[in-house]
Scaffold this motif. Structure first.
Motif, mmCIF file in Angstrom:
data_model
loop_
_atom_site.group_PDB
_atom_site.id
_atom_site.type_symbol
_atom_site.label_atom_id
_atom_site.label_comp_id
_atom_site.label_asym_id
_atom_site.label_seq_id
_atom_site.Cartn_x
_atom_site.Cartn_y
_atom_site.Cartn_z
ATOM 1 N N PRO A 68 0.800 -1.242 0.000
ATOM 2 C CA PRO A 68 0.000 0.000 0.000
ATOM 3 C C PRO A 68 0.824 1.278 0.000
ATOM 4 C CG PRO A 68 -0.913 -1.590 1.539
ATOM 5 C CD PRO A 68 0.398 -2.151 1.088
ATOM 6 N N ASP A 69 2.039 1.250 0.534
ATOM 7 C CA ASP A 69 2.847 2.472 0.594
ATOM 8 C C ASP A 69 4.017 2.435 -0.384
ATOM 9 O OD1 ASP A 69 4.334 0.509 1.754
ATOM 10 O OD2 ASP A 69 4.844 1.628 3.578
ATOM 11 N N ALA A 70 4.032 1.475 -1.308
ATOM 12 C CA ALA A 70 5.191 1.285 -2.175
ATOM 13 C C ALA A 70 5.435 2.472 -3.095
ATOM 14 C CB ALA A 70 5.023 0.008 -2.997
ATOM 15 N N VAL A 71 4.389 3.012 -3.705
ATOM 16 C CA VAL A 71 4.567 4.130 -4.631
ATOM 17 C C VAL A 71 5.138 5.339 -3.912
ATOM 18 C CG1 VAL A 71 3.397 5.746 -6.175
ATOM 19 C CG2 VAL A 71 2.768 3.324 -6.196
ATOM 20 N N GLY A 72 4.561 5.657 -2.758
ATOM 21 C CA GLY A 72 5.041 6.810 -2.005
ATOM 22 C C GLY A 72 6.495 6.682 -1.621
ATOM 23 N N ARG A 73 6.894 5.521 -1.167
ATOM 24 C CA ARG A 73 8.301 5.317 -0.797
ATOM 25 C C ARG A 73 9.208 5.324 -2.033
ATOM 26 N NH1 ARG A 73 9.164 4.114 4.396
ATOM 27 N NH2 ARG A 73 7.471 3.305 5.691
ATOM 28 N N ALA A 107 -1.610 -11.092 0.046
ATOM 29 C CA ALA A 107 -1.879 -10.174 1.148
ATOM 30 C C ALA A 107 -1.456 -10.706 2.508
ATOM 31 C CB ALA A 107 -3.364 -9.799 1.148
ATOM 32 N N PRO A 108 -1.752 -11.963 2.877
ATOM 33 C CA PRO A 108 -1.341 -12.426 4.199
ATOM 34 C C PRO A 108 0.160 -12.479 4.381
ATOM 35 C CG PRO A 108 -3.048 -13.843 3.254
ATOM 36 C CD PRO A 108 -2.568 -12.940 2.170
ATOM 37 N N ARG A 109 0.924 -12.481 3.285
ATOM 38 C CA ARG A 109 2.371 -12.598 3.413
ATOM 39 C C ARG A 109 3.066 -11.245 3.341
ATOM 40 N NH1 ARG A 109 1.403 -16.992 -0.069
ATOM 41 N NH2 ARG A 109 2.111 -15.838 -1.917
ATOM 42 N N ARG A 110 2.305 -10.179 3.235
ATOM 43 C CA ARG A 110 2.923 -8.876 3.121
ATOM 44 C C ARG A 110 3.671 -8.497 4.389
ATOM 45 N NH1 ARG A 110 -2.032 -5.388 0.507
ATOM 46 N NH2 ARG A 110 -2.170 -6.502 -1.477
ATOM 47 N N THR A 111 4.704 -7.705 4.166
ATOM 48 C CA THR A 111 5.415 -7.115 5.289
ATOM 49 C C THR A 111 5.100 -5.634 5.297
ATOM 50 O OG1 THR A 111 7.187 -8.724 5.014
ATOM 51 C CG2 THR A 111 7.672 -6.792 6.336
ATOM 52 N N THR A 112 4.125 -5.221 6.105
ATOM 53 C CA THR A 112 3.673 -3.836 6.100
ATOM 54 C C THR A 112 4.719 -2.964 6.767
ATOM 55 O OG1 THR A 112 1.402 -4.585 6.200
ATOM 56 C CG2 THR A 112 1.831 -2.295 6.794
ATOM 57 N N VAL A 113 5.128 -1.919 6.047
ATOM 58 C CA VAL A 113 6.168 -1.040 6.571
ATOM 59 C C VAL A 113 5.622 0.341 6.899
ATOM 60 C CG1 VAL A 113 8.023 -2.242 5.417
ATOM 61 C CG2 VAL A 113 6.836 -0.418 4.220
ATOM 62 N N GLY A 114 4.311 0.501 6.887
ATOM 63 C CA GLY A 114 3.724 1.790 7.238
ATOM 64 C C GLY A 114 3.199 2.518 6.043
ATOM 65 N N SER A 115 2.430 3.547 6.271
ATOM 66 C CA SER A 115 1.833 4.338 5.193
ATOM 67 C C SER A 115 2.781 5.427 4.759
ATOM 68 C CB SER A 115 0.517 4.959 5.680
ATOM 69 O OG SER A 115 0.807 5.881 6.712
ATOM 70 N N ALA A 116 2.361 6.116 3.672
ATOM 71 C CA ALA A 116 3.213 7.179 3.133
ATOM 72 C C ALA A 116 3.393 8.319 4.105
ATOM 73 C CB ALA A 116 2.633 7.682 1.809
ATOM 74 N N GLY A 117 2.487 8.455 5.041
ATOM 75 C CA GLY A 117 2.605 9.576 5.957
ATOM 76 C C GLY A 117 3.249 9.215 7.269
ATOM 77 N N ALA A 118 3.685 7.978 7.400
ATOM 78 C CA ALA A 118 4.293 7.551 8.660
ATOM 79 C C ALA A 118 5.702 7.056 8.401
ATOM 80 C CB ALA A 118 3.462 6.445 9.302
ATOM 81 N N LYS A 119 6.528 7.263 9.377
ATOM 82 C CA LYS A 119 7.922 6.844 9.237
ATOM 83 C C LYS A 119 8.025 5.369 9.555
ATOM 84 C CE LYS A 119 12.314 6.972 8.683
ATOM 85 N NZ LYS A 119 12.795 6.848 7.346
#
Length: 700
Positions: A426-431, A688-700
Motif C-alpha cells: 500500500p505504501d510502495a509508490v510513495g516510498r 496479502a497475508p504474506r505482506r510485510t507492512t512497513v507503514g503508510s506514506a505519511g508515517a515513518k
C-alpha cells in the motif's frame, strides 16, 4: 525470427567435465603413489604353503608351480623401493658410488614420469631397475586387468625414460617369501606370465617405519652374509636409510645387482611402441598435474573473490540500511503515472491494478497497455471499472513498445513502470518516488519479493531475491553503478526517459539496458528497500530456465551494448569500471568456472581427506547461512527458509550456472533469441497475508 538454439555445446560441456574429472583422477592416483612410504597392507589372506622356505627370487608357472632361487654365498643385493625421489634417490646413489657398490631399484611408474633424469642416472651408474607398479597399488587387492595395467604402465614409463624394458618386479607391500599369501601367488603368476621375475627379500629392514639407524643396520643382516636386503629410497623421510646405508657399505662386503648375482639377462631394449606409450603416459600425468594445480588455483581464486564480495556486500548493506533509517518522512512530489505493460496477464492483472490503485500516494493514475493479448487481460481491466485507471490497447509489439506507449500517454512527471504480474504494498509508490526530491536522481529501484515461495524452487528464488539481488542493489547504490532497475518495480523521471529515447527494444533485458542508458546519461540511480512489490516467480525448473536464460542473455546484450562505458567518465565510468566489471566477474566468469569447481569438489571427495572436504563444504554453507540470515533480517523477513540453503548446492546452483553457459554460448554463436514468456498461475489476493507492512506514506 525463430531462435537458433545451439545444442553441441552441451555435449562439449559434458566431455570437458569428464576430461577434467579423468585428469584429476589421474593426478589423485599418481600424486602420492608410494602411499606415504608405508609398508603395511590391509586385510589378511591364507598363506601359500608351497612358497614357505622359498628363495627371494621367484617365478610361478601357469599351474601355480613356484620356482625360486637364492643368491650365491657372499653376495648381497641391496634393493630400494618407492623411488625415484628427487631428494633421497640422489643421496642413495652418491653413497653407493663412494663405496663402488651397485644396487637394484624397484621404481614406481608415476615417479619415473616425474623424474626420468634420476632413472637414467640409476642405469648410467651401473645399477638396475625393476618394476614396483605405477601407483604403488596392492596388486593382491585389485582386479587382474589392473595388475597388468600397473606393471605395463611402469614398464613403458621406464622405456620412455631409458629406452630399456625392465625384467624384474617387486609387488608393493611385500617382504619375504614366508609372508606370501594365496592371492600373492596369483599375483606372481600373472607377473611371470608377462615375463617378469619377482624379487622379494631375505632381510626386510622395515626402514619405512624409521626405527633408528642401528635397527636398520641390524635388520640388514651380518656384513658377510648373503641375500636380498629391502630398503627404501622414496615414499617419505629416508634420512635414517641413507645413514644406515653408509654403515652397511662401510662394514664391507660384495654388493651387486640381483641380475648380476644370478646371471639373469639384463634389461632388453624397448620397442618404439613401448617408448611412445611411455611418453603418452608421461604427458598425460604432467597434464593431470597441471590441471589439478590450475583448478586448485581457480577454486582458491573463486573463494577469495566470494569472500571479498561478501565482505563488501555486508559492509554496504549495513551502511545502506543505516542511511535509510535517517531518511525524512515521505512527502508529496507531484502526480505519479503508473504504466503497466500487459500481454496475456489475465491470471494476475486484476490483483496488480487493485494493488496500485489502493496505494496511499495522494495523486496517481494507472495506465494499462494491453499489448495484443490473446486472453481476457483487456476485458478484465475494463470490468474492474476502477477510477484513475486507463486501458490502452494496441497490436502486439513487445514490452518496450507497450511501455513507450504508456509513457507517451502519461500525465505525470514521475513514472512508475510495473510488470503485469506484480502486486504493490500500500505504501510502495510513495516510498519509491521519495528519492526524486534530489534533482540528480533519474531512476529508482524498488524491492521485489517472491510471492509464491512454497516448495523448494519457490523458497530458493525467495532467498535469491533477498540475498543475491537486494544485497547487490544496496552495494550498487552506494557505488553509484546500479545496472538494473527491475521491471517489477521501478520509477523514472519523464525527462530522463526522453533523454535516453525511451525504453529500448533491441535487447531481451530492457530494464537493464534502460538503466545502463540512464547512468551513461549522467543520472543517479538509487535503491529503496522499503518500496516493496510482490511478483510471481517461475514454479518449475523449465519455467525458471526460460526466465533466467532471457535475463542472462539480455544482460550480456546490454553489457556489450554499453561497453564503451568502460572508458567514459562520471556516472558512465562508474557503471563501466564498477558495474560492468562486477557483472563480468560475478555473473559471467565465475558461473562459467563453476562446473570445473564442482568437478574439483568430486576430486576432493575421492582423493583428499574426507574431513578436509567436509570442513570446506560445511564452512561454505555456514557462511551462506549467516549471510542469508543477515539479508533476511535487513529485509524484515522470517528465517523459515534458511533450512533450504544447504540444498541449494545440489541442483539449483547448477541450473543457474548452466543458464550462464547456455547464454554465453548463444551470444558467441550470434543466435537471436526470442522472448520467453513464463506461464502464470495467478497471485490473486493470496499475497496479502504474506505482506510485510512497513507503514503508510505519511508515517515513518
Amino acid at each position: 525470427m525463430a531462435a537458433r538454439t545451439p545444442r553441441a555445446h552441451w555435449f562439449l560441456l559434458v566431455l570437458t567435465g569428464l576430461f577434467l574429472l579423468i585428469e584429476l583422477a589421474v593426478h589423485g592416483l599418481t600424486a602420492d603413489p608410494a602411499g606415504g612410504g608405508t609398508g603395511a597392507r590391509s586385510g589378511t589372506a591364507p598363506l601359500a604353503p608351497e612358497l614357505r622356505g622359498a628363495g627371494p627370487v621367484l617365478t610361478v608357472d601357469a599351474d601355480g608351480t613356484p620356482h625360486h632361487t637364492n643368491l650365491p654365498a657372499g653376495l648381497t643385493a641391496l634393493t630400494f623401493d618407492d623411488g625415484p625421489d628427487p631428494r633421497w634417490t640422489p643421496a642413495v646413489l652418491d653413497t653407493l658410488r663412494r663405496h663402488g657398490a651397485h644396487a637394484t631399484f624397484f621404481v614406481v611408474g608415476a615417479r619415473v614420469n616425474e623424474h626420468p633424469d634420476l632413472v637414467r642416472r640409476i642405469l648410467a651408474e651401473g645399477h638396475e631397475l625393476g618394476v614396483h607398479t605405477f601407483t604403488h597399488a596392492d596388486l593382491g587387492a585389485v582386479a587382474p586387468w589392473r595388475r597388468r595395467l600397473e606393471l605395463n604402465l611402469t614398464a613403458t614409463a621406464v622405456a620412455a625414460a631409458t629406452g630399456r624394458t625392465p625384467r624384474l618386479m617387486r609387488p608393493p607391500y611385500s617382504s619375504t617369501p614366508e609372508g606370501l599369501t594365496v592371492t600373492d601367488r596369483n599375483v606372481l603368476r600373472t607377473a611371470s606370465a608377462d615375463g617378469y621375475v619377482t624379487v622379494l627379500a631375505d632381510h626386510d629392514t622395515r626402514d619405512w617405519r624409521r626405527p633408528g639407524v642401528a635397527e636398520i643396520v641390524r635388520a640388514a643382516g651380518p656384513a658377510d652374509g648373503a641375500g636380498v636386503v629391502l630398503l627404501h629410497d622414496g615414499g617419505g623421510d629416508r634420512a635414517q636409510t641413507v645413514e644406515a646405508l653408509e654403515r652397511i657399505l662401510s662394514a664391507g662386503g660384495s654388493f651387486v645387482t640381483v641380475s648380476a648375482a644370478l646371471g639373469l639377462p639384463t634389461a632388453a631394449p624397448a620397442s618404439a611402441g613401448a617408448r611412445a606409450r611411455g611418453l603418452a603416459s608421461r604427458w598425460t600425468q604432467a597434464g593431470a598435474r597441471w590441471t589439478a594445480r590450475l583448478l586448485g588455483w581457480l577454486v582458491a581464486l573463486a573463494v577469495v573473490l566470494a569472500l571479498l564480495r561478501l565482505a563488501v556486500q555486508v559492509a554496504a548493506a549495513r551502511r545502506h540500511s543505516r542511511r535509510d533509517r535517517r531518511e525524512r518522512r515521505p512527502r508529496y512530489l507531484g502526480p505519479v503515472s503508473i504504466v503497466v505493460p500487459a500481454w496475456n496477464e489475465a491470471a494476475n492483472i486484476a490483483a496488480t491494478v487493485r494493488s496500485l490503485i489502493a496505494n496511499d500516494y495522494p495523486d496517481l493514475e494507472v495506465i494499462v497497455v494491453d499489448d495484443g493479448s490473446t486472453d481476457d487481460t483487456a476485458a478484465i481491466v475494463s470490468r474492474l471499472g476502477l477510477p484513475r485507471v486507463r486501458l490502452i490497447q494496441q497490436p502486439n509489439g513487445g514490452k518496450p513498445a507497450a511501455l513507450n506507449t504508456g509513457i507517451a500517454a502519461a500525465r505525470g512527471e514521475l513514472l512508475v513502470l510495473v510488470d503485469g504480474d506484480t502486486v504493490f504494498e500500500p505504501d510502495a509508490v510513495g516510498r519509491l518516488v521519495q528519492p526524486f526530491a534530489d534533482p540528480a536522481v533519474g531512476a529508482v529501484s524498488g524491492n521485489t519479493k517472491v510471492a509464491n515461495r512454497r516448495g523448494l524452487i519457490g523458497r530458493w528464488q525467495h532467498l535469491e531475491y533477498v540475498v543475491g539481488f537486494n544485497l547487490d542493489r544496496r552495494m550498487f547504490d552506494l557505488a553509484g553503478c546500479m545496472p538494473t532497475v527491475p521491471g517489477a518495480i521501478g520509477a523514472f523521471r519523464r525527462r530522463t526517459l526522453w533523454a535516453v529515447d525511451g525504453v529500448p527494444g533491441d535487447t531481451l533485458a530492457e530494464d537493464t539496458d534502460l538503466t545502463m542508458a540512464v547512468l551513461r546519461d549522467g543520472w543517479r540511480v538509487v535503491y529503496v528497500d522499503r518500496a516493496v512489490a510482490w511478483t510471481e516467480a517461475p514454479a518449475n525448473v523449465r519455467q525458471l530456465w526460460r526466465q533466467r536464460h532471457r535475463w542472462c542473455y539480455g544482460t550480456l546484450q546490454a553489457m556489450w551494448k554499453h561497453r564503451r562505458a568502460l572508458r567514459e567518465r562520471g556516472a558512465a565510468g562508474r557503471l563501466g569500471r564498477r558495474g560492468l566489471a562486477y557483472l563480468l566477474v560475478f555473473q559471467v566468469a565465475l558461473p562459467l568456472a563453476a562446473p570445473a569447481v564442482d568437478v574439483y569438489a568430486l576430486y576432493g571427495l575421492a582423493f583428499l581427506p574426507w574431513w578436509q572436504t567436509a570442513a570446506a563444504w560445511s564452512g561454505f554453507v555456514a557462511l551462506q547461512l549467516v549471510t542469508t540470515a543477515y539479508a533476511l533480517r535487513l529485509d524484515r523477513e522470517r528465517y523459515g527458509a534458511l533450512w533450504t540453503v544447504p540444498l541449494q548446492q545440489f541442483g539449483y546452483r547448477q541450473v543457474m550456472y548452466l543458464v550462464v553457459v547456455q547464454s554465453v554460448v548463444a551470444a558467441l554463436l550470434g543466435g537471436r533469441q526470442r522472448w520467453q514468456a513464463v506461464a502464470r498461475t495467478g497471485l490473486s489476493e493470496t499475497v496479502a497475508p504474506r505482506r510485510t507492512t512497513v507503514g503508510s506514506a505519511g508515517a515513518k
